[in-house]
Design an enzyme around this catalytic site. Structure first.
Site, PDB file in Angstrom:
ATOM      1  N   ASP A 119       3.715  -0.136   3.216  1.00 10.39           N
ATOM      2  CA  ASP A 119       2.492  -0.201   2.414  1.00 10.39           C
ATOM      3  C   ASP A 119       2.608  -1.276   1.334  1.00 10.39           C
ATOM      4  OD1 ASP A 119      -0.008   0.533   1.497  1.00 10.39           O
ATOM      5  OD2 ASP A 119       0.472   2.665   1.349  1.00 10.39           O
ATOM      6  N   ASP A 148      -8.257   3.364   4.416  1.00  5.66           N
ATOM      7  CA  ASP A 148      -8.036   4.686   3.810  1.00  5.66           C
ATOM      8  C   ASP A 148      -9.260   5.566   3.990  1.00  5.66           C
ATOM      9  OD1 ASP A 148      -5.473   4.319   2.976  1.00  5.66           O
ATOM     10  OD2 ASP A 148      -5.956   3.818   0.905  1.00  5.66           O
TER      11      ASP A 148
HETATM   12  C1  GLA Z   1      -2.112   3.883   0.319  1.00  9.38           C
HETATM   13  C2  GLA Z   1      -2.206   4.082   1.811  1.00  9.38           C
HETATM   14  C3  GLA Z   1      -2.357   5.556   2.108  1.00  9.38           C
HETATM   15  C4  GLA Z   1      -1.185   6.311   1.547  1.00  9.38           C
HETATM   16  C5  GLA Z   1      -1.039   6.027   0.063  1.00  9.38           C
HETATM   17  C6  GLA Z   1       0.255   6.608  -0.482  1.00  9.38           C
HETATM   18  O1  GLA Z   1      -3.285   4.188  -0.313  1.00  9.38           O
HETATM   19  O2  GLA Z   1      -3.253   3.340   2.346  1.00  9.38           O
HETATM   20  O3  GLA Z   1      -2.472   5.796   3.492  1.00  9.38           O
HETATM   21  O4  GLA Z   1      -0.020   5.951   2.238  1.00  9.38           O
HETATM   22  O5  GLA Z   1      -1.020   4.632  -0.207  1.00  9.38           O
HETATM   23  O6  GLA Z   1       0.429   6.378  -1.828  1.00  9.38           O
END
Ligand code: GLA
Length: 781
Positions: free
Chosen positions: A523, A593
């Protein structure tokens, strides 16, 4: 073997269908049409390398004759009389030549031409009040150039004039390289071209070499210019978005002026995808008409300009974003641009996406040419957020395994002091309160259930509240003495710094060596701010835009080398880092997300315009959805997600027996259709965009043996029946049996009929109510 009449001897590689050129030395001067004996002689007397190639050719000469007719071919040739270079692959021909001024000028990019078609020597173009209208392949900023340059340089003596002329070329493995040089200074640019035999997609990049005695400052560098002939009819498609609303397809007319698609953020960004498509005219549809398209393989700040000049010529230029750019190139150093991939489809946007998907599967993805289908994944993020514990994860894993999940992924919250997003990033060891014996017991548990294990990491980031930041506050991107902006309470490590690269590689390597981890969700939840790099001299600081990305790529590359079975997902606050560069190093991407299944229809629709469904992760999550509070049925959520690489992000602890009973056959059905969905041929039958009340997609197995059709109704209105859809790509004569996955077809639909029947008679679903969906498989008997 073929003699192509232009000075190249070519032969076919039976494995990847790429036609390879035995090298022809550029030493034969212009105006000399080589004879057959010239060619043989040339090969015999040039370098040792060429002789080795000739020896390699000999067995191929004997063995390749039969494969020529039945396989797609690619070739790169040079015509010594017209000075025109030509690349042919798939249904595409691309041509450019050396004009009367010595510039490299674009000649043609479009449908494949006959080998003997006339492609004349290009001629420099200019008017009385405009010095340069020439559609160049790679224009330096100089000599009165008014169009977007491919390269702009400042020399230490103040000169900023750069005029690049042809020097030499080399025909090579399925492609060619052309060397340009400034008219007076030793700045050389080598343009690399290759074309894919199957899809006709070209890869272009440039390598800039400073052979002067002093450093030079590169202020702008692109992969080259892609030119289209004058027309007022073109229109542009591009993908825009934001966090939670990625890849929305946009359309606008191309008129005099410039459209700029870009990221200034140091990473790819949510705002625009580094991708474009240009329709020849307003008659272009999903199924008909000519489309030129391209995508940039770069995960840093990037820019693509689409410019129509006053003569209605259109140029596309893509590469490093020149905003705040300044790459100091030392004497004898080189800078390589990213690759821009470009193609042409003759049959509308559908064919465009099919070409892109096929190319990405066979040439871009790390496991290409035969990437494994994506396993059904469970991810704990939406269920637990940061509140992960060994016991809690094991309980979720038990339930995930019972419904058919193949990969269990623990998301954020497992490490250091990570209780929320204010602390812990940078300190990559398990939180011993949550995992008293480390990760091993959980991983063993997951393996015991027959799943593999994946882990969330955010390697480029650091919280202010972390041991790493307290120890190395200078490792983040910053300007000395200036504020350090935080986003999501975090800073960005400067991946351009070798010590930072070593640290990131070190902890990831340790994690992977000490634990059996099959998959990382990598990420990156923020972008550049105050992009300083105080450790290097002020002249070199702007190199951060290139060196950061190279550092990031380098760590992934090395990690994969050390752990060859590792798979990686690229995530960046959802779909903030999706491009052909990162797709070359990671196996899948987190699309958004926003997991609302209705919003996802248009996000996924846009995504498939540029990228293969194979990498498009799509989860079934809880209802009401956390992002927009919309309530939808489990079957609707499943069918929306089953159009990509299926995952589950639900809180399985809340599931009823009925949910489980519904999910199991859905997951089982997905496993039967996933190769079709992920790697087959996608048809966007009815678009979900622009308030569409009904939408439908179809994916067809490459051999036509199976098709999967999904249909979605937003809201039933006045008892209108759902529209009849007309599947495509089936074998007309084959008999296909209809098998429902979920939902019902309209009354009267047969259970078996020919491909012709389904495609021409069509198929209607029984969709009643709001947010309802159905899906069927059509399978050859
Ligand atoms: C980001 C990702 C999510 C999750 C969060 C965790 O927003 O896109 O899927 O992994 O971080 O903090």
């Amino acid at each position: 073997m073929l003699l192509d009449g232009t000075g190249s001897i070519v032969y076919f590689n039976v494995y990847n269908l790429v036609l390879v050129n035995c090298i022809r030395s550029p030493s034969i001067g212009f105006g000399h049409t080589p004879t057959y004996s010239d060619q043989i002689l040339e090969i015999c007397v040039t370098s040792f390398r060429n002789i080795v190639r000739l020896l390699y050719c000999i067995p191929m000469i004997v063995s390749c004759c039969d494969c020529v007719a039945s396989t797609p071919t690619a070739s790169a040739t040079y015509n010594g009389t017209t000075h025109v270079f030509r690349l042919d692959g798939g249904n595409v021909t691309y041509a450019f030549g050396v004009n009367n001024e010595g510039e490299l000028e674009s000649v043609y990019w479009g449908a494949r031409l006959a080998p003997t078609d006339p492609l004349e020597k290009p001629k420099h173009k200019g008017r009385a009040f405009e010095m340069d209208d020439t559609p160049q392949e790679f224009a330096g900023w100089g000599g009165g150039l008014l169009a977007e340059p491919s390269l702009k340089i400042s020399f230490p003596d103040g000169n900023r004039d750069l005029v690049l002329h042809y020097v030499s070329h080399e025909l090579d493995q399925g492609g060619l390289s052309v060397v340009l040089r400034d008219i007076s200074r030793d700045v050389f640019v080598t343009l690399h071209y290759s074309i894919d035999a199957a899809t006709g997609i070209l890869a272009r990049s440039a390598e800039i070499a400073n052979k002067t005695k002093t450093p030079i400052l590169i202020e702008q560098a692109s992969t080259g210019e892609w030119n289209l002939p004058p027309s007022s009819e073109y229109s542009l498609r591009y993908l825009s978005g934001r966090w939670g609303g990625e890849t929305q397809l946009q359309s606008r007319a191309i008129e005099q002026g410039t459209t700029v698609l870009e990221s200034r953020r140091g990473t790819t960004g949510h705002e625009f995808a580094p991708w474009f498509a240009i329709a020849q005219n307003s008659a272009v549809t999903e199924w008909d008409g000519e489309v030129w398209f391209g995508a940039l393989a770069w995960s840093g700040s990037w820019r693509i300009t689409i410019e129509q000049d006053s003569l209605q010529q259109v140029r596309i230029v893509g590469g490093f974003n020149p905003f705040d750019f300044g790459y100091e190139l030392k004497s004898n150093a080189t800078l390589s641009t990213p690759v821009l991939y470009g193609g042409v489809a003759q049959h509308g946007f559908s064919e465009m996406s099919q070409l892109e998907s096929s190319f990405q599967l066979t040439h871009i993805l790390p496991q290409s040419p035969h990437p494994k289908v994506r396993p059904v994944l469970y991810n704990s993020w939406e269920a637990t957020a940061f509140h992960v514990t060994e016991q809690g994860q094991e309980a979720l894993a038990n339930k995930a395994a019972a419904i058919g999940v193949e990969r269990f992924v623990m998301d954020d919250g497992w490490f250091s002091t990570r209780k929320d997003d204010h602390a812990g990033l940078g300190d990559w060891y398990p939180d011993l309160e949550k995992f008293p014996h480390g990760l091993k017991p959980l991983i063993d548990h997951v393996h015991g259930l027959g799943m593999d294990f994946g882990l969330w990491v955010e390697p480029e980031m650091v919280n202010e509240n972390s041991e790493l930041y307290r120890k190395h506050p200078d490792w983040i991107i910053h300007f000395d003495g200036r504020p350090r902006s935080q986003a999501r309470s975090q800073f960005m490590l400067n991946m351009a710094i070798p010590e930072v690269q070593a640290y990131v590689l070190g902890f990831l390597d340790k994690l992977l060596s000490e634990n059996e981890i099959a998959f990382l969700k990598w990420d990156a939840n923020r972008v550049f701010a105050e992009p300083g790099w105080p450790q290097v001299s002020p002249d070199e600081q702007k190199k951060i835009y290139v060196d950061y990305v190279e550092g990031y790529y380098g760590v992934i590359r090395e990690l994969r080398r050390r752990h060859p079975k590792l798979e990686i997902e690229s995530c960046s606050g959802g779909g903030g880092r999706v491009d052909l560069g990162v797709m070359g190093l990671t196996d899948e991407v987190w699309t958004s997300d926003n997991t609302d299944p209705f919003d996802r229809l248009s996000i996924q629709d846009g995504f498939t315009y540029a990228y293969t469904p194979q990498v498009m992760m799509a989860w079934v999550t809880d209802s009401p959805n956390w992002y927009d509070h919309r309530s939808t049925s489990l079957s609707y959520r499943f069918l929306s997600a089953m159009q990509g690489a299926l995952g589950l992000g639900v809180d399985l602890n809340k599931w009823t027996d009925q949910d489980i009973a519904e999910a199991k056959p859905m997951i089982a059905a997905y496993k039967r259709i996933r190769s079709t969905v992920q790697q087959g041929i996608l048809y966007r039958l009815v678009s979900p965009r622009d308030g569409s009340n009904f939408s439908s997609t179809e994916s067809v197995e490459n051999d036509g043996s199976q098709a999967v059709i999904f249909a979605f109704l937003h809201a039933e209105q006045m008892q209108y029946p759902s529209p009849t859809i007309f599947p495509r790509g089936l074998r007309e004569d084959a008999m296909y049996t209809l098998e429902p996955i979920s939902g019902a077809v309209a009354e009267g639909a047969p259970s078996s009929a020919s491909g012709a029947f389904w495609m021409h008679h069509g198929l209607a679903f029984k969709l009643e109510g709001d947010y309802v969906a159905a899906a069927v498989i059509l399978k050859v008997q």
